[in-house]
Design an enzyme around this catalytic site. Sequence first.
Site, PDB file in Angstrom:
ATOM      1  N   GLY A  76       6.766  -5.982  -1.092  1.00  0.00           N
ATOM      2  CA  GLY A  76       6.351  -5.004  -2.177  1.00  0.00           C
ATOM      3  C   GLY A  76       5.721  -4.334  -3.179  1.00  0.00           C
TER       4      GLY A  76
ATOM      5  N   TRP B 266       3.200  -4.288  -4.442  1.00  0.00           N
ATOM      6  CA  TRP B 266       1.599  -3.294  -4.240  1.00  0.00           C
ATOM      7  C   TRP B 266       2.257  -1.581  -3.255  1.00  0.00           C
ATOM      8  CZ3 TRP B 266      -3.766  -4.418  -1.303  1.00  0.00           C
ATOM      9  CH2 TRP B 266      -4.068  -5.663  -2.055  1.00  0.00           C
TER      10      TRP B 266
ATOM     11  N   ASP C  98       5.471  -3.824   7.177  1.00  0.00           N
ATOM     12  CA  ASP C  98       6.021  -4.750   6.925  1.00  0.00           C
ATOM     13  C   ASP C  98       6.407  -5.787   8.812  1.00  0.00           C
ATOM     14  OD1 ASP C  98       4.893  -7.377   4.640  1.00  0.00           O
ATOM     15  OD2 ASP C  98       7.138  -7.922   6.341  1.00  0.00           O
TER      16      ASP C  98
ATOM     17  N   ASP D 133       4.958  -4.329  13.101  1.00  0.00           N
ATOM     18  CA  ASP D 133       3.990  -5.143  13.177  1.00  0.00           C
ATOM     19  C   ASP D 133       2.895  -4.534  13.162  1.00  0.00           C
ATOM     20  OD1 ASP D 133       2.055  -7.311  14.091  1.00  0.00           O
ATOM     21  OD2 ASP D 133       3.405  -7.658  15.572  1.00  0.00           O
TER      22      ASP D 133
ATOM     23  N   ASP E 186      -2.431  -6.256   2.823  1.00  0.00           N
ATOM     24  CA  ASP E 186      -2.291  -8.228   1.428  1.00  0.00           C
ATOM     25  C   ASP E 186      -1.856  -9.146   2.201  1.00  0.00           C
ATOM     26  OD1 ASP E 186      -2.230  -9.732  -0.302  1.00  0.00           O
ATOM     27  OD2 ASP E 186      -0.590  -9.100  -1.538  1.00  0.00           O
TER      28      ASP E 186
ATOM     29  N   LYS F 142      -7.143  -8.051   1.952  1.00  0.00           N
ATOM     30  CA  LYS F 142      -7.216  -9.193   1.837  1.00  0.00           C
ATOM     31  C   LYS F 142      -7.780 -10.206   2.447  1.00  0.00           C
ATOM     32  CE  LYS F 142      -3.332 -12.117   1.196  1.00  0.00           C
ATOM     33  NZ  LYS F 142      -3.008 -12.289  -0.012  1.00  0.00           N
TER      34      LYS F 142
HETATM   35  N1  SAM Z   1       1.450  -7.092  -0.653  1.00  0.00           N
HETATM   36  C1  SAM Z   1       2.665  -8.041  -1.066  1.00  0.00           C
HETATM   37  C2  SAM Z   1       3.750  -7.731  -2.187  1.00  0.00           C
HETATM   38  O1  SAM Z   1       2.829  -7.489  -3.278  1.00  0.00           O
HETATM   39  O2  SAM Z   1       4.743  -7.552  -1.927  1.00  0.00           O
HETATM   40  C3  SAM Z   1       2.396  -8.937  -0.467  1.00  0.00           C
HETATM   41  C4  SAM Z   1       2.291  -9.321   0.996  1.00  0.00           C
HETATM   42  S1  SAM Z   1       2.836 -11.231   1.418  1.00  0.00           S
HETATM   43  C5  SAM Z   1       1.813 -12.453   0.331  1.00  0.00           C
HETATM   44  C6  SAM Z   1       2.204 -10.503   3.353  1.00  0.00           C
HETATM   45  C7  SAM Z   1       2.837  -9.887   4.179  1.00  0.00           C
HETATM   46  O3  SAM Z   1       2.417  -9.857   5.549  1.00  0.00           O
HETATM   47  C8  SAM Z   1       5.065 -11.154   4.678  1.00  0.00           C
HETATM   48  O4  SAM Z   1       5.743 -10.303   4.023  1.00  0.00           O
HETATM   49  C9  SAM Z   1       4.625 -11.043   6.354  1.00  0.00           C
HETATM   50  O5  SAM Z   1       5.817 -10.451   6.435  1.00  0.00           O
HETATM   51  C10 SAM Z   1       3.151  -9.601   6.272  1.00  0.00           C
HETATM   52  N2  SAM Z   1       2.229  -9.886   7.379  1.00  0.00           N
HETATM   53  C11 SAM Z   1       2.995 -10.961   7.760  1.00  0.00           C
HETATM   54  N3  SAM Z   1       1.905 -10.662   9.548  1.00  0.00           N
HETATM   55  C12 SAM Z   1       2.552  -9.015   9.750  1.00  0.00           C
HETATM   56  C13 SAM Z   1       2.155  -8.331  10.921  1.00  0.00           C
HETATM   57  N4  SAM Z   1       1.731  -8.883  11.884  1.00  0.00           N
HETATM   58  N5  SAM Z   1       2.524  -7.457  10.507  1.00  0.00           N
HETATM   59  C14 SAM Z   1       3.317  -6.893   9.807  1.00  0.00           C
HETATM   60  N6  SAM Z   1       3.267  -7.171   8.783  1.00  0.00           N
HETATM   61  C15 SAM Z   1       3.435  -8.974   8.288  1.00  0.00           C
END
Ligand code: SAM
Length: 306
Positions: free
Chosen positions: A53, A55, A76, A92, A117, A157
């Site tokens: 969280g 961002w 997420d 999702d 991200d 990203k």
């Molecule tokens: N931007 C976040 C922060 O600043 O705290 C960090 C994000 S983290 C690098 C990547 C996130 O992408 C993970 O929490 C993962 O659960 C989520 N994610 C990956 N595939 C996803 C999907 N299909 N739907 C929703 N979230 C997804």
Amino acid sequence: MGRSSKDKRDIYYRLAKEEGWRARSAFKLLQLDHQFNLFSGVNRAVDLCAAPGSWSQALSRKLRSPSTEVKIVAVDLQAMAPLPGVTQIQGDITKVSTAQEIIRHFEGQPANLVVCDGAPDVTGLHDVDEYIQAQLLLAALNITTHILTPGGTFVAKIFRGKDVTLLYSQLKIFFSSVTCAKPRSSRNSSIESFVVCQNYSPPEGYIPSMSNPLLDQSYDVDFNQLEGSNRVIVPFLACGDLSAFDSDRTYPLQLDASKEYEYIPPTQPPIRPPYEQACHFRKHNLLSREDAHQSHPQPRRTGTSQ
Ligand code: SAM
């Protein structure tokens, strides 16, 4: 690795804890905003793939003010601790139902800013990781076409891997300006960058869908061989100047000579991390199988046997 050695390794990790950010990635969004003025005039923002969280925190801290009504939605797969002014959807981003839920929170209005991200779990196999990241970016673009207002901004990203020009081409179909940006807080050693896509202008008559062209077998082309108008090269921008901390450098623990170094625990540890079960096993000494070891002592192995 001890607690302070992690601090020594990464300056943005430490700064995140000092300033109360849930993750060091907050600085990436803040540095992108500094360069592109992303937050100006935004009152409906969506953070895709938001957990834990940081961002969303940045959006909450920067967008909300007593004079304007601002709505922020964070999505997420994983649960996330609550944040002021942020509505959370555990869902999702590849599902159209998630897009519908976002729009419901905005009472039918589209968003001005969508950030993503998103990162799948890294396998360590670079080609596979790049491919999966590209899929996630396309999923983010697809859902964005359902929820972004014309003229709006999309930030995501991207891994600058071998087929990145295909992604640029696809983004250019929807946005008049696409820039690839690398904030100072993103390690140089990482192929991670961020696409900043401005002025959302979908082709006339475009109907948003969740289909994914990279999964369509008819795209059997080496995209780097494309030429002329079929090959899109977008500008690449290193954000920030040399005064910002270098994310690849190791800094002394005591940055400020007048203050003694003090360890600060993470602002928001993950709620239900995948390693939770392993920690439980280790804590209760359930990882070792003493009987098996005593009767058949085995040499230590470094890899899997399959
Ligand atoms: N931007 C976040 C922060 O600043 O705290 C960090 C994000 S983290 C690098 C990547 C996130 O992408 C993970 O929490 C993962 O659960 C989520 N994610 C990956 N595939 C996803 C999907 N299909 N739907 C929703 N979230 C997804």
